[in-house]
Design a protein around this motif. Structure first.
Motif, PDB file in Angstrom:
ATOM      1  N   PHE A  15       0.834  -1.217   0.000  1.00 37.65           N
ATOM      2  CA  PHE A  15       0.000   0.000   0.000  1.00 37.65           C
ATOM      3  C   PHE A  15       0.866   1.264   0.000  1.00 37.65           C
ATOM      4  CE2 PHE A  15      -2.560   2.826   3.063  1.00 37.65           C
ATOM      5  CZ  PHE A  15      -3.226   3.470   2.042  1.00 37.65           C
ATOM      6  N   ILE A  16       1.664   1.450   1.034  1.00 33.41           N
ATOM      7  CA  ILE A  16       2.455   2.691   1.113  1.00 33.41           C
ATOM      8  C   ILE A  16       3.622   2.631   0.124  1.00 33.41           C
ATOM      9  CG2 ILE A  16       3.707   4.252   2.649  1.00 33.41           C
ATOM     10  CD1 ILE A  16       2.153   2.978   5.005  1.00 33.41           C
ATOM     11  N   ASP A  35       9.894  -7.599  -3.286  1.00 32.57           N
ATOM     12  CA  ASP A  35       8.658  -7.893  -2.550  1.00 32.57           C
ATOM     13  C   ASP A  35       8.406  -9.383  -2.700  1.00 32.57           C
ATOM     14  OD1 ASP A  35       5.781  -7.960  -1.759  1.00 32.57           O
ATOM     15  OD2 ASP A  35       5.962  -5.776  -1.888  1.00 32.57           O
ATOM     16  N   ASP A  36       7.884 -10.020  -1.649  1.00 33.58           N
ATOM     17  CA  ASP A  36       7.550 -11.447  -1.812  1.00 33.58           C
ATOM     18  C   ASP A  36       6.070 -11.632  -2.181  1.00 33.58           C
ATOM     19  OD1 ASP A  36       6.178 -10.997   0.535  1.00 33.58           O
ATOM     20  OD2 ASP A  36       7.114 -12.624   1.668  1.00 33.58           O
ATOM     21  N   ASN A  39       1.546  -9.945   0.660  1.00 28.40           N
ATOM     22  CA  ASN A  39       0.379  -9.103   0.950  1.00 28.40           C
ATOM     23  C   ASN A  39       0.176  -8.064  -0.143  1.00 28.40           C
ATOM     24  OD1 ASN A  39      -1.824  -8.534   2.642  1.00 28.40           O
ATOM     25  ND2 ASN A  39      -0.784  -6.755   3.493  1.00 28.40           N
ATOM     26  N   SER A  40       0.450  -8.472  -1.379  1.00 30.59           N
ATOM     27  CA  SER A  40       0.270  -7.532  -2.489  1.00 30.59           C
ATOM     28  C   SER A  40       0.137  -8.334  -3.782  1.00 30.59           C
ATOM     29  CB  SER A  40       1.460  -6.567  -2.572  1.00 30.59           C
ATOM     30  OG  SER A  40       2.673  -7.283  -2.573  1.00 30.59           O
ATOM     31  N   ILE A  64      12.566 -10.834   2.117  1.00 33.66           N
ATOM     32  CA  ILE A  64      13.559  -9.929   2.700  1.00 33.66           C
ATOM     33  C   ILE A  64      14.526 -10.671   3.635  1.00 33.66           C
ATOM     34  CG2 ILE A  64      12.042  -9.222   4.634  1.00 33.66           C
ATOM     35  CD1 ILE A  64      14.206  -6.872   2.615  1.00 33.66           C
ATOM     36  N   PHE A  85      10.011  -0.973   3.582  1.00 32.81           N
ATOM     37  CA  PHE A  85       8.597  -1.112   3.947  1.00 32.81           C
ATOM     38  C   PHE A  85       8.244  -2.553   4.317  1.00 32.81           C
ATOM     39  CE2 PHE A  85       8.320   2.432   0.790  1.00 32.81           C
ATOM     40  CZ  PHE A  85       7.661   3.371   1.568  1.00 32.81           C
ATOM     41  N   LYS A  89       1.925  -6.475   8.985  1.00 29.86           N
ATOM     42  CA  LYS A  89       1.449  -5.240   9.625  1.00 29.86           C
ATOM     43  C   LYS A  89       0.149  -5.325  10.417  1.00 29.86           C
ATOM     44  CE  LYS A  89      -1.262  -3.481   5.775  1.00 29.86           C
ATOM     45  NZ  LYS A  89      -1.742  -2.304   5.077  1.00 29.86           N
ATOM     46  N   TYR A 155       3.341  -6.852  17.058  1.00 28.29           N
ATOM     47  CA  TYR A 155       3.606  -6.023  15.873  1.00 28.29           C
ATOM     48  C   TYR A 155       4.319  -4.742  16.291  1.00 28.29           C
ATOM     49  CZ  TYR A 155       3.028  -2.446  12.382  1.00 28.29           C
ATOM     50  OH  TYR A 155       3.288  -1.406  11.520  1.00 28.29           O
ATOM     51  N   LYS A 159       8.391  -3.300  15.761  1.00 29.95           N
ATOM     52  CA  LYS A 159       8.850  -2.005  15.210  1.00 29.95           C
ATOM     53  C   LYS A 159       9.758  -1.296  16.225  1.00 29.95           C
ATOM     54  CE  LYS A 159       6.830  -2.107  11.224  1.00 29.95           C
ATOM     55  NZ  LYS A 159       7.552  -1.997   9.947  1.00 29.95           N
TER      56      LYS A 159
HETATM   57  P1  NAD Z   1       1.526  -3.692   3.008  1.00 26.99           P
HETATM   58  O1  NAD Z   1       1.279  -5.040   3.611  1.00 26.99           O
HETATM   59  O2  NAD Z   1       0.548  -3.187   2.015  1.00 26.99           O
HETATM   60  O3  NAD Z   1       2.975  -3.655   2.354  1.00 26.99           O
HETATM   61  C1  NAD Z   1       4.042  -4.446   2.835  1.00 26.99           C
HETATM   62  C2  NAD Z   1       4.671  -5.131   1.627  1.00 26.99           C
HETATM   63  O4  NAD Z   1       5.741  -5.933   2.099  1.00 26.99           O
HETATM   64  C3  NAD Z   1       3.692  -6.048   0.895  1.00 26.99           C
HETATM   65  O5  NAD Z   1       3.775  -5.822  -0.498  1.00 26.99           O
HETATM   66  C4  NAD Z   1       4.168  -7.464   1.256  1.00 26.99           C
HETATM   67  O6  NAD Z   1       3.909  -8.384   0.212  1.00 26.99           O
HETATM   68  C5  NAD Z   1       5.653  -7.223   1.477  1.00 26.99           C
HETATM   69  N1  NAD Z   1       6.268  -8.191   2.377  1.00 26.99           N
HETATM   70  C6  NAD Z   1       5.777  -8.681   3.549  1.00 26.99           C
HETATM   71  N2  NAD Z   1       6.643  -9.579   4.061  1.00 26.99           N
HETATM   72  C7  NAD Z   1       7.695  -9.653   3.200  1.00 26.99           C
HETATM   73  C8  NAD Z   1       8.904 -10.397   3.178  1.00 26.99           C
HETATM   74  N3  NAD Z   1       9.210 -11.279   4.134  1.00 26.99           N
HETATM   75  N4  NAD Z   1       9.751 -10.207   2.153  1.00 26.99           N
HETATM   76  C9  NAD Z   1       9.467  -9.336   1.152  1.00 26.99           C
HETATM   77  N5  NAD Z   1       8.340  -8.601   1.121  1.00 26.99           N
HETATM   78  C10 NAD Z   1       7.460  -8.772   2.135  1.00 26.99           C
HETATM   79  O7  NAD Z   1       1.682  -2.672   4.210  1.00 26.99           O
HETATM   80  P2  NAD Z   1       1.722  -1.078   4.181  1.00 26.99           P
HETATM   81  O8  NAD Z   1       0.468  -0.568   4.792  1.00 26.99           O
HETATM   82  O9  NAD Z   1       2.136  -0.595   2.837  1.00 26.99           O
HETATM   83  O10 NAD Z   1       2.869  -0.832   5.245  1.00 26.99           O
HETATM   84  C11 NAD Z   1       4.208  -0.632   4.830  1.00 26.99           C
HETATM   85  C12 NAD Z   1       5.072  -0.473   6.061  1.00 26.99           C
HETATM   86  O11 NAD Z   1       4.579   0.578   6.869  1.00 26.99           O
HETATM   87  C13 NAD Z   1       5.092  -1.708   6.962  1.00 26.99           C
HETATM   88  O12 NAD Z   1       6.388  -1.845   7.483  1.00 26.99           O
HETATM   89  C14 NAD Z   1       4.102  -1.357   8.063  1.00 26.99           C
HETATM   90  O13 NAD Z   1       4.397  -2.038   9.248  1.00 26.99           O
HETATM   91  C15 NAD Z   1       4.331   0.127   8.193  1.00 26.99           C
HETATM   92  N6  NAD Z   1       3.180   0.868   8.726  1.00 26.99           N
HETATM   93  C16 NAD Z   1       1.961   0.784   8.103  1.00 26.99           C
HETATM   94  C17 NAD Z   1       0.885   1.508   8.613  1.00 26.99           C
HETATM   95  C18 NAD Z   1      -0.479   1.411   7.990  1.00 26.99           C
HETATM   96  O14 NAD Z   1      -1.465   1.783   8.660  1.00 26.99           O
HETATM   97  N7  NAD Z   1      -0.622   0.952   6.753  1.00 26.99           N
HETATM   98  C19 NAD Z   1       1.059   2.332   9.732  1.00 26.99           C
HETATM   99  C20 NAD Z   1       2.319   2.402  10.317  1.00 26.99           C
HETATM  100  C21 NAD Z   1       3.375   1.672   9.807  1.00 26.99           C
END
Ligand code: NAD
Ligand code: WQD
Length: 353
Positions: A15-16, A35-36, A39-40, A64, A85, A89, A155, A159
């Protein structure tokens, strides 16, 4: 940041991450993504290309934690900096699967750090979270970066542990420069409607849930408590537009050069909205009143979490530009254009309620 600067974005299809890729590509940055896809979806990076008209140098399906595969990516490309990222999460899932959460979030970060060290890459922007403040947020009032860190779930703890590791690494290996961005509640979507947030299963978070009510996939919003000490009794959070979050990453990359060691910044608007205000604003965006029911408080929730953003505003001049109506408008556009996320039809686990 030089235009030819090459940034590795871990979790770049998320997402972000995907919105940040758009922001960086639009500013001339060269990107490599890993990216693995746990979650995308693979289509996401195609959409990033469609929006920007630019190409990502390379994208790899890599976990990762896989140091060998990660080293190969660094060796193939001249990486100047990393935005990390990739993580699991979901707070609720972290209570059921603590080991998996620590393994991915902490183990993923240490694997990345060891490869960065081996490859001589020292600049990192890290995704942290307001959830690290945990119980410290109970007191009310905006939280600044000096608020003690008191995570209440694995979680958030993962962090907080990563921040501790990153701060130690910067202290002991002074060539490292790390900016940790503590996001509050990122929501919304790219204004094109091509990128947005796609929760798996029933959404835990408020805005994606409200959005699915608006599109008719769920009957009503469950409002978790209306007896908090807030203006309307429902809990208050600092929601911010994901495009503003993306911009903060570009600015962070630019500021790495003048960073010494480890620094953490709150990324929020400094303005809180209640659950009922979010439901009302989304109703205005989709032009219908959204049904809701008041139910019990969700365990672990606090009344109010709002960022004190003085530091990032004063030191970087960064200010979010998008308000709650804009967040709802863009989330609604994405939901309408992509009722089942990046899939073309309703997946089994997302049945109508
Ligand atoms: P997201 O799940 O949409 O994105 C995370 C990405 O990381 C996904 O594409 C997933 O496939 C990938 N991923 C997960 N595990 C992996 C691994 N072992 N190896 C490679 N890729 C992997 O989450 P997001 O909302 O985009 O959040 C991004 C970051 O921001 C995260 O670290 C999250 O903890 C942090 N965060 C998010 C929020 C929120 O509300 N969305 C708030 C604070 C912090
Ligand atoms: C917002 C408000 C709920 C759903 C979480 C993580 C945090 C960070 C951001 C990653 C709360 C209420 C929710 C619903 C509701 N993510 N709510 N009905 O809990 O502030 O923060 O996301 O780092 O770590 O904990 O966000 O969107 O889940 O909840 O009434 O169906 O909406 O009680 O007050 P939260 P949220």
């Amino acid at each position: 940041m030089r235009p030819s600067h090459t940034t590795l974005v871990t979790g770049g299809a998320g997402f972000i991450g995907s919105h940040t890729c758009v922001e960086l590509l639009n500013h001339g940055c060269e990107l490599v993504v890993v990216d693995d896809y746990s979650n995308s979806a693979r289509q996401v990076l195609e959409r990033v290309r469609a929006i920007t008209g630019r190409t990502i140098v390379a994208d790899y399906e890599v976990d990762i934690r896989d140091r060998h595969a990660l080293s190969a990516v660094f060796e193939r490309h001249g990486i100047d900096a990393v935005i990390h990222f990739a993580a699991r999460k979901a707070v609720g899932a972290s209570m059921r699967m603590p080991v998996e959460y620590y393994d991915t979030n902490v183990g993923g970060t240490t694997a990345l750090l060891s490869v960065m060290r081996e490859q001589g890459v020292k600049d990192l922007v890290f995704s942290s979270s307001c959830s690290i403040y945990g119980e410290a947020g109970q007191g009310g009032g905006p939280l600044d970066e000096h608020t003690p860190v008191r995570p209440t779930n694995p979680y958030a703890a993962s962090k907080a542990i990563c921040e501790r590791i990153l701060a130690d690494v910067c202290r002991l290996c002074p060539e490292f420069r790390v900016l940790s961005l503590r996001y509050f509640n990122p929501v919304g979507a790219h204004p094109s409607g091509l990128l947005g947030e796609v929760p798996s299963g029933v959404p835990d978070n408020l805005m994606p849930y409200v959005s699915q009510v608006a599109v008719g996939r769920r009957t009503h919003v469950n409002v978790f408590g209306d007896d908090y000490p807030t203006a309307d009794g429902t809990a208050v959070r600092d929601y911010l537009h994901v495009m503003d979050v993306a911009e903060a990453h570009r600015i962070a990359l630019e500021h790495l050069a003048d960073t010494e060691g480890f620094r953490a910044y709150n990324i929020g608007t400094g303005k809180g909205s209640s659950v009922l205000q979010v439901i009302k604003a989304f109703g205005e965006a989709c032009e219908r009143q959204l049904p809701y029911r008041i139910v019990a408080r969700r365990p672990g929730d606090v009344a109010e979490l709002v960022a004190d953003v003085t530091a990032v505003q004063r030191e970087w001049g960064w200010r979010p530009t998008q308000d709650l109506p804009a967040m709802c408008r863009d989330a609604w556009k994405f939901q309408q254009l992509n009722p089942f996320g990046y899939r073309t039809r309703e997946p089994k686990e997302m049945e109508f309620q």
